[in-house]
Motif scaffolding. Structure first.
Motif, PDB file in Angstrom:
ATOM      1  N   GLU A 233       0.836  -1.193  -0.059  1.00  0.00           N
ATOM      2  CA  GLU A 233       0.087  -0.074   0.024  1.00  0.00           C
ATOM      3  C   GLU A 233       0.864   1.336   0.001  1.00  0.00           C
ATOM      4  O   GLU A 233       0.596   2.223  -0.534  1.00  0.00           O
ATOM      5  CB  GLU A 233      -0.842  -0.027   1.195  1.00  0.00           C
ATOM      6  CG  GLU A 233      -1.645   1.102   1.145  1.00  0.00           C
ATOM      7  CD  GLU A 233      -2.879   1.031   0.197  1.00  0.00           C
ATOM      8  OE1 GLU A 233      -3.664   1.997  -0.358  1.00  0.00           O
ATOM      9  OE2 GLU A 233      -3.273  -0.336  -0.236  1.00  0.00           O
ATOM     10  N   ASP A 237       1.046   4.209  -2.777  1.00  0.00           N
ATOM     11  CA  ASP A 237       0.698   5.642  -2.462  1.00  0.00           C
ATOM     12  C   ASP A 237       1.943   6.545  -3.207  1.00  0.00           C
ATOM     13  O   ASP A 237       1.595   7.520  -3.574  1.00  0.00           O
ATOM     14  CB  ASP A 237       0.602   5.545  -1.018  1.00  0.00           C
ATOM     15  CG  ASP A 237      -0.786   5.306  -0.578  1.00  0.00           C
ATOM     16  OD1 ASP A 237      -1.762   5.024  -1.368  1.00  0.00           O
ATOM     17  OD2 ASP A 237      -1.084   5.027   0.644  1.00  0.00           O
ATOM     18  N   SER A 241       2.084   9.566  -5.866  1.00  0.00           N
ATOM     19  CA  SER A 241       2.175  11.051  -5.558  1.00  0.00           C
ATOM     20  C   SER A 241       2.768  12.033  -6.524  1.00  0.00           C
ATOM     21  O   SER A 241       3.330  11.384  -7.416  1.00  0.00           O
ATOM     22  CB  SER A 241       2.993  11.111  -4.209  1.00  0.00           C
ATOM     23  OG  SER A 241       4.281  10.535  -4.481  1.00  0.00           O
TER      24      SER A 241
END
Length: 260
Positions: A233, A237, A241
């Motif tokens: 995860e 992420d 970004s």
């Protein structure tokens, strides 16, 4: 900010927090604790700052608790002692969890609470001439508030020895047990710190923050399915970004990233 016991200067994207009580070997009191806490909170939130250096003036990095402060504490009630210790613990937590990388530049002796300060930083560089000591048991005390950081830095087995013996040990031993990362002659300390700072400042600010959090969260955790899922995860992420996308794009295009 106006400070009594520390100095804060800025050199480009680098902030330098300097312990400035050389007359008492930079021993800290309640004022120093409050000022360090406030300074690191502010610098951690400052978008223009990429790296923080923790340094000290005079022959010692930090001798631990100030004697006058200790005399005052001797008359404290249990509740007063708890509140006082909580402020020290919060200062160390703020430094340790600061979203910016923190480099300790240990130019001289680093004792007791001073070892807690150095251990709360991400990178510790020591002058060859520095000595280290966890002296609390000689005073009938224990290094309680600094222990989470010192044990992580030197390891449980070394902590068993030095928490109990209160031996003074040199910078080479500090490096051998992992408490500091680099040991250099005093004349080369500034240059060694500058090289580390330069490397840190070139990296993605968001990735630095998340990498710090990654180490804190993963250290000592069992290798479980939940942990593996958490790591997946996190990389998902960071890839999604803005800085993650820019970093990969700049690498493929063979150019500097926009944060450089």
């Amino acid at each position: 900010m106006n400070f009594q016991t520390i100095e804060v200067t800025q050199q480009g994207r680098v902030a330098v927090v300097t312990l400035n009580r050389p007359e008492v070997r930079n021993a800290f009191n309640e004022t120093t604790i409050a000022e360090l806490t406030g300074a690191f909170r502010a610098l951690g939130d400052a978008p223009e700052i990429r790296v923080i250096v923790l340094a000290a003036r005079g022959p010692a990095f930090c001798a631990g608790a100030d004697l006058n402060w200790m005399k005052k504490m001797a008359g404290y009630s249990h509740e007063e002692n708890r509140a006082d210790a909580a402020q020290l613990a919060e200062m160390l937590r703020v430094i340790h969890t600061c979203p910016k990388p923190v480099v300790a530049k240990v130019q001289g002796d680093c004792y007791a609470g001073g070892m807690g300060l150095a251990a709360a930083c991400d990178v510790a560089i020591s002058a060859q001439e520095a000595f280290f000591c966890l002296s609390e048991v000689k005073l009938g005390l224990i290094p309680a508030t600094i222990s989470p950081y010192v044990i992580r830095a030197m390891g449980e087995q070394s902590a068993r020895r030095y928490f109990l013996t209160a031996e003074r040990f040199d910078a080479d031993e500090a490096k051998r047990i992992g408490f500091v990362h680099h040991v250099v002659p005093a004349a080369e300390l500034d240059a060694a710190a500058e090289q580390i700072v330069k490397s840190l400042a070139a990296n993605s600010p968001n990735a630095l923050k998340e990498a710090k959090r990654l180490v804190r969260d993963m250290a000592g955790m069992p290798l479980s399915e939940a942990l593996i899922a958490d790591t997946a995860e996190r990389i998902a992420d960071i890839r999604a970004s803005e800085e993650g996308k820019e970093g990969v794009k700049s690498f493929l295009e063979k150019r500097k990233a926009n944060w450089a």
